[in-house]
Motif scaffolding. Structure first.
Motif, PDB file in Angstrom:
ATOM      1  N   TYR A 113     -69.519  10.955 -18.878  1.00  0.00           N
ATOM      2  CA  TYR A 113     -70.076  11.873 -19.869  1.00  0.00           C
ATOM      3  C   TYR A 113     -69.206  11.931 -21.125  1.00  0.00           C
ATOM      4  N   PRO A 114     -69.827  12.153 -22.284  1.00  0.00           N
ATOM      5  CA  PRO A 114     -69.061  12.239 -23.536  1.00  0.00           C
ATOM      6  C   PRO A 114     -68.426  13.601 -23.756  1.00  0.00           C
ATOM      7  N   SER A 115     -68.764  14.577 -22.912  1.00  0.00           N
ATOM      8  CA  SER A 115     -68.359  15.957 -23.138  1.00  0.00           C
ATOM      9  C   SER A 115     -67.778  16.554 -21.864  1.00  0.00           C
ATOM     10  N   GLY A 116     -66.901  17.545 -22.035  1.00  0.00           N
ATOM     11  CA  GLY A 116     -66.394  18.306 -20.907  1.00  0.00           C
ATOM     12  C   GLY A 116     -67.203  19.565 -20.663  1.00  0.00           C
ATOM     13  N   ASN A 117     -68.188  19.830 -21.512  1.00  0.00           N
ATOM     14  CA  ASN A 117     -69.056  20.989 -21.327  1.00  0.00           C
ATOM     15  C   ASN A 117     -70.069  20.718 -20.222  1.00  0.00           C
ATOM     16  N   MET A 118     -70.728  21.766 -19.765  1.00  0.00           N
ATOM     17  CA  MET A 118     -71.679  21.630 -18.664  1.00  0.00           C
ATOM     18  C   MET A 118     -73.104  21.861 -19.148  1.00  0.00           C
ATOM     19  N   VAL A 119     -74.031  21.126 -18.526  1.00  0.00           N
ATOM     20  CA  VAL A 119     -75.457  21.261 -18.838  1.00  0.00           C
ATOM     21  C   VAL A 119     -76.189  21.714 -17.586  1.00  0.00           C
ATOM     22  N   VAL A 120     -76.988  22.747 -17.714  1.00  0.00           N
ATOM     23  CA  VAL A 120     -77.850  23.208 -16.629  1.00  0.00           C
ATOM     24  C   VAL A 120     -79.298  23.015 -17.055  1.00  0.00           C
ATOM     25  N   PHE A 121     -80.036  22.247 -16.266  1.00  0.00           N
ATOM     26  CA  PHE A 121     -81.462  22.044 -16.537  1.00  0.00           C
ATOM     27  C   PHE A 121     -82.254  23.086 -15.758  1.00  0.00           C
ATOM     28  N   VAL A 122     -83.078  23.841 -16.461  1.00  0.00           N
ATOM     29  CA  VAL A 122     -83.766  24.955 -15.815  1.00  0.00           C
ATOM     30  C   VAL A 122     -85.162  24.603 -15.308  1.00  0.00           C
TER      31      VAL A 122
END
Length: 358
Positions: A113-122
């Motif tokens: 991943y390009p980011s250390g942030n998190m993604v939540v798909f709802v």
């Protein structure tokens, strides 16, 4: 003055980016209710934030932002070659959350991943529909927690509970009074989560579901301290495993990846002694064994990001685009683990990841 280096950073999820498409989705509202002090920022698409150029995922992991969005296109994927299928022909995985709340130095997500942030798909309902479509072709083995630790995020998303309800609904359709229930859908929840709250809210308050397997990743305490940052201690993980087994949950033990450090055999000896003394191995579903291995592209990025990490800077061998320990070391570590496990469980319950080219 600040008390520690972490005081210089915002707390995790202090900022939440929300796609306009899902701003009023019930799961979005539920998540935001659990983060009452967060700054909420609308965005057109989750990739506008997650895929920005020149991000530093290592710094971001110290103060992660949360991104809430919807996943479109293909939602279910064939199992990757570097992952174990445990003898399941229809082996798939899905990602309803991207990135992990933990911070293991060797995690392939740091390279993927390009980011250390998190993604939540709802939009879980769309993933469920795609699963039902695949089930029309036959039984399905689905890993739902490879690109995150879903159980560690349960306090925020509640997704594990939703998946379990879905599995129960699917498999209940297969009930036949002349035979036992056949699990058309089996899911694996891989985790390093543990602790008293998890045991109380999950493995004590809930009942086992036949179509759900919990895969606990276990590492020596020395490895946890050195490179599995923010994860529970081995003692907590073993206690959680023991309680889950005692309550009748299907539990898989995952010694994968095995990590090499000087004195590794003593550390793994101590870990296994603790496990065998506290866990009734007779009721373990099966065991996964495998030494560290990773795509060359992922490792190159991880090495740039973590120049002082001993675990990623190890002089690995490269075979067919996959980095791994030298063959002699791989065979020594994995052979040691298999021999130790064979003293406690039948050999047919031990799944060793193998690649004939390595």
């Amino acid at each position: 003055m600040k008390n520690s280096k972490n005081d210089y950073y915002n707390p995790p999820f202090s900022h939440v980016y929300v796609e306009r498409e899902v701003r009023e989705h019930p799961r979005t509202r539920r998540i935001l209710e659990r983060l009452p002090g967060a700054t909420v920022i609308e965005t057109e698409h989750y990739k506008d934030v997650f895929n920005r150029k020149k991000q530093n995922s290592i710094l971001q992991s110290r103060a992660r932002s949360l991104i809430i969005g919807a996943k479109h296109g293909n939602l279910i994927y064939k199992g990757a070659p570097v992952c174990q299928s445990f003898g399941n022909e229809n082996f798939y995985y899905t990602s309803c959350v991207m990135n992990c709340i933990f911070d293991c130095e060797y995690c392939y997500l740091k390279g993927m991943y390009p980011s250390g942030n998190m993604v939540v798909f709802v939009n879980l309902e769309d993933i469920f529909r795609e699963v039902e479509g695949l089930l029309a072709k036959g039984p399905l083995y689905l890993c739902i927690s490879y690109d995150t630790d879903l159980l560690a995020m349960e306090w925020l998303t509640g997704y594990v509970e939703e998946w379990i309800r879905f599995v129960e609904e699917i498999n209940s359709k297969e009930q036949n009074f002349q035979r036992q229930i056949e699990n058309r859908l089996t899911i694996e929840i891989r985790t390093k989560a543990a602790g008293s709250r998890l045991m109380q809210e999950h493995f004590q308050a809930k009942s086992p579901v036949l179509g759900v397997i919990y895969g606990f990743t276990l590492s020596p305490q020395k490895v946890i301290e050195a490179c599995e940052h923010k994860t529970p201690a081995l003692e907590q993980r073993i206690a959680c495993v023991a309680r889950a087994v005692e309550r009748g949950f299907r539990v898989r033990l995952c010694f994968d990846p095995m990590i090499y450090f000087r004195g590794w055999e003593q550390w793994y000896d101590e870990m296994l002694e603790d496990i065998f003394s506290q866990v009734d191995m007779e009721w373990i579903e099966d065991v996964s064994v495998g030494s560290f291995r990773i795509s060359q592209d992922y490792l190159r990025k991880m090495r740039r990001q973590q120049p002082c990490s001993a675990v990623v800077q190890f002089p690995f061998c490269n075979t067919g685009g996959v980095y791994h320990y030298p063959k002699e070391l791989t065979e020594k570590m994995e052979g040691y683990m298999v021999r130790a496990l064979k003293k406690k469980i039948p050999v047919e319950k031990i799944f060793l990841w193998e690649d004939e080219e390595i």
